[in-house]
Design an enzyme around this catalytic site. Structure first.
Site, PDB file in Angstrom:
ATOM      1  N   LYS A  76      24.692  -2.315   0.822  1.00  0.00           N
ATOM      2  CA  LYS A  76      22.893  -2.502   1.180  1.00  0.00           C
ATOM      3  C   LYS A  76      22.679  -2.463  -0.470  1.00  0.00           C
ATOM      4  O   LYS A  76      22.348  -2.539  -1.138  1.00  0.00           O
ATOM      5  CB  LYS A  76      22.726  -0.965   1.399  1.00  0.00           C
ATOM      6  CG  LYS A  76      22.472   0.301   0.563  1.00  0.00           C
ATOM      7  CD  LYS A  76      22.407   1.506   0.524  1.00  0.00           C
ATOM      8  CE  LYS A  76      22.606   3.055  -0.031  1.00  0.00           C
ATOM      9  NZ  LYS A  76      22.571   4.244   0.280  1.00  0.00           N
ATOM     10  N   CYS A 135      18.775   4.027  14.457  1.00  0.00           N
ATOM     11  CA  CYS A 135      18.772   3.262  15.225  1.00  0.00           C
ATOM     12  C   CYS A 135      19.784   3.046  15.763  1.00  0.00           C
ATOM     13  O   CYS A 135      19.482   2.107  16.957  1.00  0.00           O
ATOM     14  CB  CYS A 135      20.291   2.577  13.883  1.00  0.00           C
ATOM     15  SG  CYS A 135      21.333   3.752  12.869  1.00  0.00           S
ATOM     16  N   ASP A 157      10.550   2.790   9.775  1.00  0.00           N
ATOM     17  CA  ASP A 157      12.116   2.179   9.966  1.00  0.00           C
ATOM     18  C   ASP A 157      12.630   0.690  11.153  1.00  0.00           C
ATOM     19  O   ASP A 157      11.023   1.126  11.274  1.00  0.00           O
ATOM     20  CB  ASP A 157      13.067   3.452  10.956  1.00  0.00           C
ATOM     21  CG  ASP A 157      14.596   3.108  10.882  1.00  0.00           C
ATOM     22  OD1 ASP A 157      14.881   2.083   9.820  1.00  0.00           O
ATOM     23  OD2 ASP A 157      15.402   4.236  11.343  1.00  0.00           O
ATOM     24  N   HIS A 166      15.205  -2.053  12.628  1.00  0.00           N
ATOM     25  CA  HIS A 166      16.511  -2.755  12.858  1.00  0.00           C
ATOM     26  C   HIS A 166      16.320  -4.160  13.420  1.00  0.00           C
ATOM     27  O   HIS A 166      15.385  -4.321  13.875  1.00  0.00           O
ATOM     28  CB  HIS A 166      17.574  -1.889  13.733  1.00  0.00           C
ATOM     29  CG  HIS A 166      17.494  -0.882  12.529  1.00  0.00           C
ATOM     30  ND1 HIS A 166      16.310   0.557  13.490  1.00  0.00           N
ATOM     31  CD2 HIS A 166      18.248  -0.659  12.745  1.00  0.00           C
ATOM     32  CE1 HIS A 166      17.262   1.311  12.823  1.00  0.00           C
ATOM     33  NE2 HIS A 166      18.287   1.183  11.649  1.00  0.00           N
ATOM     34  N   GLN A 190      10.707   8.001   8.976  1.00  0.00           N
ATOM     35  CA  GLN A 190      10.420   6.459   8.257  1.00  0.00           C
ATOM     36  C   GLN A 190       9.652   5.293   8.627  1.00  0.00           C
ATOM     37  O   GLN A 190       9.447   5.324   9.987  1.00  0.00           O
ATOM     38  CB  GLN A 190      12.104   5.904   7.835  1.00  0.00           C
ATOM     39  CG  GLN A 190      13.244   6.782   7.097  1.00  0.00           C
ATOM     40  CD  GLN A 190      14.090   6.372   7.814  1.00  0.00           C
ATOM     41  OE1 GLN A 190      14.671   6.637   9.025  1.00  0.00           O
ATOM     42  NE2 GLN A 190      15.052   6.450   7.053  1.00  0.00           N
ATOM     43  N   HIS A 197      19.694  -2.633   9.071  1.00  0.00           N
ATOM     44  CA  HIS A 197      18.450  -1.499   8.660  1.00  0.00           C
ATOM     45  C   HIS A 197      17.426  -1.665   7.729  1.00  0.00           C
ATOM     46  O   HIS A 197      18.335  -2.038   6.394  1.00  0.00           O
ATOM     47  CB  HIS A 197      19.511  -0.349   8.147  1.00  0.00           C
ATOM     48  CG  HIS A 197      20.884  -0.069   9.134  1.00  0.00           C
ATOM     49  ND1 HIS A 197      20.534   0.946  10.286  1.00  0.00           N
ATOM     50  CD2 HIS A 197      22.166  -0.701   9.265  1.00  0.00           C
ATOM     51  CE1 HIS A 197      21.719   1.185  10.411  1.00  0.00           C
ATOM     52  NE2 HIS A 197      22.686   0.383  10.303  1.00  0.00           N
ATOM     53  N   ARG A 248      17.081  16.103   8.884  1.00  0.00           N
ATOM     54  CA  ARG A 248      18.504  15.981   8.323  1.00  0.00           C
ATOM     55  C   ARG A 248      18.274  17.355   7.229  1.00  0.00           C
ATOM     56  O   ARG A 248      17.379  17.971   6.407  1.00  0.00           O
ATOM     57  CB  ARG A 248      18.805  14.947   7.118  1.00  0.00           C
ATOM     58  CG  ARG A 248      18.731  13.348   7.989  1.00  0.00           C
ATOM     59  CD  ARG A 248      19.196  12.460   6.816  1.00  0.00           C
ATOM     60  NE  ARG A 248      18.988  11.899   7.567  1.00  0.00           N
ATOM     61  CZ  ARG A 248      18.778   9.940   7.056  1.00  0.00           C
ATOM     62  NH1 ARG A 248      18.914  10.124   5.371  1.00  0.00           N
ATOM     63  NH2 ARG A 248      18.505   9.033   7.241  1.00  0.00           N
TER      64      ARG A 248
END
Length: 641
Positions: free
Chosen positions: A464, A333, A382, A384, A380, A510, A362
């Site tokens: 979330k 992000c 992912d 946004h 991901q 997100h 991570r």
RNA sequence: GCUCGCAUAGCUCAGGCGGUAGAGCACUUCAUUGGUAAUGAAGAGGUCCCAGGUUCAACUCCUGGUGUGAGCACCA
């Protein structure tokens, strides 16, 4: 006179107050024998509970799901009693019912061994044979505290002392064993017919890692030995589907010591990965997302500004180069905001949906890693969404629709929704949190589906929605998420020009549908037991000859299919066809094409599926169209099984 | 990260009260050319996870480490 109403609506009159057990007795001797507990006006009670006025009464037997819960809860007591018989120094703590069974946590000077478990199970059997009656009693808080103090049960004392007020507490005693418990419990230890202790592991007192570690023994209990057997078979089936096992058997990926928690994808595993990723790329392009790509190594200061470093510095990999500190990105992000920040944005540009198949690292705690399901390096799907406050609800709604459609394509029909709200450690004002949580609630309500509230489980920057799917084993796996973030865009200086030409901060959503490719593929492997639907199968068809004579024809057909984009290979080894069939069927290749002299002569292939179904002899073109029909189904129907 | 297990051939696993190891499958070679879930024979293959220690001798015992499994804790 009192009147009780039974679940079937029938009514019975009694002269005086009587116990639930006596009511069961009055209905029938069989029922009385099978009775485990009762329900008075909807509330679960012991059989010994007295019914003093008119009420709706149900007799609970092992056939009720509540009956099974009672059995499991009582079985936890049974186990605790057995443990204390064998190990008087063991202190009892808590022993709740869990899915399919129960556990009980003990404080003991040493860990229990598998041999201890056997002995405990045997002692439980003895107590069952003894047929001890279970008695409920009530004590005041002070009485209870002094009793457990005298028994040396420090943890029980702590539990009682943490119960507020002067309310009386109920206790259950069977033989020389007594435990604080709300109940209800079975009336006698002879009621247990099927139980098994399954494992032992450490667990923190009160679930807090700063507390002492207790010894937790897990067990399972069922109404009948048959149910127990079925349960054990279910566990066995789950083990067979374990993606780590199948990953090895099907040659999809491996892990090794030099890169803990990071996947080495093999050609076949990468084939699945690519199929999933190309599908997601198309879905996102078709739904208004702009794909981008951002750096993996970003100066540490960005993570300080975004707030990630403050909370997750221990879990971030970092690199020093030429006296600058970088972090390997743990999420995408902040980088997406950098892309948004390039050039002045107008409200007309919103919503702006940026997507990235972002590779993240991570440092997950060593004990948390689990095959593909929890890794240290992952990608991901992912995205946004930068939008105005007014756009949140419609964007969340669009996202939810997209997520349902994608899950369907992968063969998952059931989605479980949960809303996680503000945690203790967080950034941003309470007003902003109120607003964020409300917009997600509105969006959830707009889906018309049920959802569950999970207080305190939100991300540090916003609440979330978590979207979990249910696999064919009934397991619930969290994959997708959408999170409202009123905080991070502001922290990283994002703004747009509003209609009134003022500068405003965009809201950032997100979102991910699959979550991580690694984890999602792990889920797929287990859901399909390795037999991927044809559109995802790394090898969709394999052609094999019967004797060397057909080798050239096989190569010809292979080239023809490959030219049509079919993932095909051939097996020309000097082996019997049965051997080849067996091998490729076990490798879960959807279509097995056999070629002998007859097929060469007629320009055809003999087709069978990995499941053993014979589709007969067909032309190569007919096979191509059969396969493309199958691919078009996605996972909506299990293909070529 | 914590507790307790586990680590032997490419894979799945045996084994030994301390004397450098074995099976099945896979692999290689040979024979076989066989129509839908295992053709036969022979051969090759091991730093028994790593580092220390004890011992005449360690794959085996002890200590530490790494990885991994179950569970707990964590999960942006």
């Amino acid at each position: 006179m009192l009147e009780v109403t039974l679940p079937d609506g029938s009514k019975r009159q009694y002269d005086a107050a009587l116990s639930v057990a006596q009511i069961a007795e009055s209905i029938g001797a069989g029922l009385a024998k099978a009775a485990l507990a009762g329900r008075i006006n909807g509330e679960l009670v012991d059989l010994s509970t007295m019914v003093e006025r008119d009420a709706e009464i149900a007799i609970i037997t092992e056939r009720d799901s509540d009956g099974l819960e009672v059995i499991r809860h009582s079985c936890a007591h049974l186990m605790a009693q057995a443990v204390q018989r064998l190990f008087p120094a063991a202190q009892v703590t808590i022993g709740p019912v869990i899915e399919d069974g129960f556990f009980y946590d003990f404080a003991f000077e040493r860990p229990f061994t598998p041999e201890d478990l056997e002995a405990i199970e045997k002692a439980m059997g003895d107590i069952v044979k003894e047929g001890l009656e279970v008695h409920r009693s009530v004590m005041s808080r002070d009485e209870a505290v002094s009793m457990f103090k005298a028994m040396g049960e420090e943890y029980k004392v702590e539990i009682i002392e943490s119960i507020p007020g002067d309310e009386d507490l109920s206790f259950y005693k069977q033989g020389d064993f007594i435990d604080l418990c709300r109940g209800p419990h079975v009336p006698n230890t002879n009621k247990f017919k099927a139980f098994k202790l399954t494992s032992v592991a450490g667990a923190y007192w009160r679930g807090d890692s700063s507390n002492a570690m207790l010894q937790r023994i897990y067990g399972t209990a069922w109404a009948t030995p048959k149910d127990l057997k079925q349960y054990l078979q279910r566990i066995e089936e789950a083990e067979k589907r374990d993606h780590r096992k199948l990953g090895k058997q099907l040659n999809l990926f491996h892990f090794q010591e030099e890169a803990p928690g990071m996947v080495f994808w093999h050609p076949k595993g990468w084939g699945v990965y690519q199929a999933v990723q190309q599908y997601m790329r198309k879905v996102q392009n078709d739904n208004g997302y702009l794909e981008i790509n951002t750096p993996q190594l970003v100066d540490y200061s960005l993570w300080e500004r975004s707030g990630h470093a403050a909370k997750f510095s221990d879990e971030m990999f970092s690199v020093e180069s030429e006296s600058r500190m970088y972090a390997i990105k743990p999420m995408n992000c902040p980088c997406h905001i950098q892309v948004f920040n390039q050039g002045l944005k107008s409200y007309r540009d919103l919503p702006m949906r940026l997507a990235e198949f972002g590779s993240c690292h991570r440092y997950e705690p060593s004990g948390s890693m689990h095959g593909l399901m929890r890794v240290r390096a992952f990608v991901q799907d992912d995205g946004h969404i930068f939008c105005t406050e007014d756009q949140i609800q419609s964007e969340v709604a669009k996202f939810m629709d997209l997520l349902f459609a994608v899950y369907k394509d992968f063969g998952f029909d059931e989605v479980i929704l949960r809303l996680s709200t503000r945690p203790e450690k967080r950034v941003g004002s309470d007003e902003i949190w109120d607003q964020s949580e409300q917009s997600l609630k509105d969006a959830l309500n707009a889906t018309g589906l049920p959802w569950e509230l999970v207080p305190g489980e939100g991300a540090f920057y916003g609440p979330k929605i978590e979207c979990s799917l249910k696999d064919c084993m009934g397991r619930i796996l969290q994959c997708g998420t959408i999170q409202v973030d009123f905080n991070t865009p502001g922290r990283l200086g994002a703004s747009y020009v509003a209609e009134d030409s003022s500068r405003k901060e965009p809201v950032m959503l997100h979102r991910a549908i699959l979550g991580s490719f690694e984890r999602f593929i792990g889920v797929l492997i287990e859901h399909y037991a390795g037999a991927m639907p044809t559109w995802l199968a790394p090898e969709q068809a394999i052609i094999m000859n019967i004797t060397d004579k057909q080798a050239d024809y096989v190569r010809e057909v292979e080239a023809k299919l490959a030219a049509k984009g079919i993932r095909v290979s051939s097996d020309l080894r000097n082996e019997k066809v049965g051997f080849k069939i067996r091998e490729h069927a076990m490798q879960k290749v959807p279509y097995l094409l056999v070629v002998g002299d007859k097929e060469v002569d007629s320009g055809s292939v003999a087709v069978r599926t990995r499941g053993g179904e014979d589709l007969g002899v067909m032309t190569v073109d007919d096979f191509c169209s059969h396969l493309s029909d199958d691919v078009a189904l996605f996972g909506r129907t299990q293909s070529a099984s």
